[in-house]
Design an enzyme around this catalytic site. Sequence first.
Site, short mmCIF file in Angstrom:
data_model
loop_
_atom_site.label_atom_id
_atom_site.label_comp_id
_atom_site.label_asym_id
_atom_site.label_seq_id
_atom_site.Cartn_x
_atom_site.Cartn_y
_atom_site.Cartn_z
N GLY A 1 -30.40 -96.98 -36.63
CA GLY A 1 -31.12 -96.84 -35.38
C GLY A 1 -32.34 -97.72 -35.29
CG ASN A 2 -34.76 -98.21 -38.20
OD1 ASN A 2 -34.36 -98.94 -39.10
ND2 ASN A 2 -34.97 -96.91 -38.40
NE ARG A 3 -36.86 -104.59 -34.72
CZ ARG A 3 -37.98 -105.00 -35.30
NH1 ARG A 3 -37.98 -106.00 -36.14
NH2 ARG A 3 -39.13 -104.42 -35.04
#
Length: 193
Positions: A1-3
């Site tokens: 859900g993120n980098r």
Amino acid sequence: GNRSTGRMGYEVAAAAARRGAEVILVSGPTHLETPAGVRRVNVRSARDMYAAVLAEYENADAVIKAAAVADYRPAETAEHKIKKTDGPLTLTLTRNPDILYELGQKKRGQILVGFAAETQNVEAYAQEKLAKKNLDFIVANNVAEKDAGFGVLTNHVKIFFADGRAEDHPLMAKAALAGVILDHLEEALQKRA
């Protein structure tokens, strides 16, 4: 859900192994190489990570929870590809287990360190997380800040301690920050002994 690439956790694991610690690295998918002297446990989902971390926790002296685990996941998974149709598609999400909270509830003498990767109200959210999750200290950073957070080799953090202290650390290499974190961990372990 993120980098997140996992680099901060890998730097901490590598530095701890160099200091002579027995290190278990629970890792989601990443291109990073397993640091020398580290036992790596691969996981794919937040629920996998929850199970793997809890399986190791009872015998651990300390846990540094640097993973940027997604808070939510799809409530249902499709057995086959979802074909494109006219109109919108509604996706229902459900909460993932809060691994750090669970560790804080089960804490029996372990040192527990968390991370707060935020984009606003960094200090307030970090201090709330520190108390709610029963942490010894928390490393907070604004992941929207240039050259800090996800996908870069550097970070700028503020560390909040359960005793009320706080330390601001300027932009530095994540490898150097790993050393700062481990210095505080060693100090906490010595106090606990």
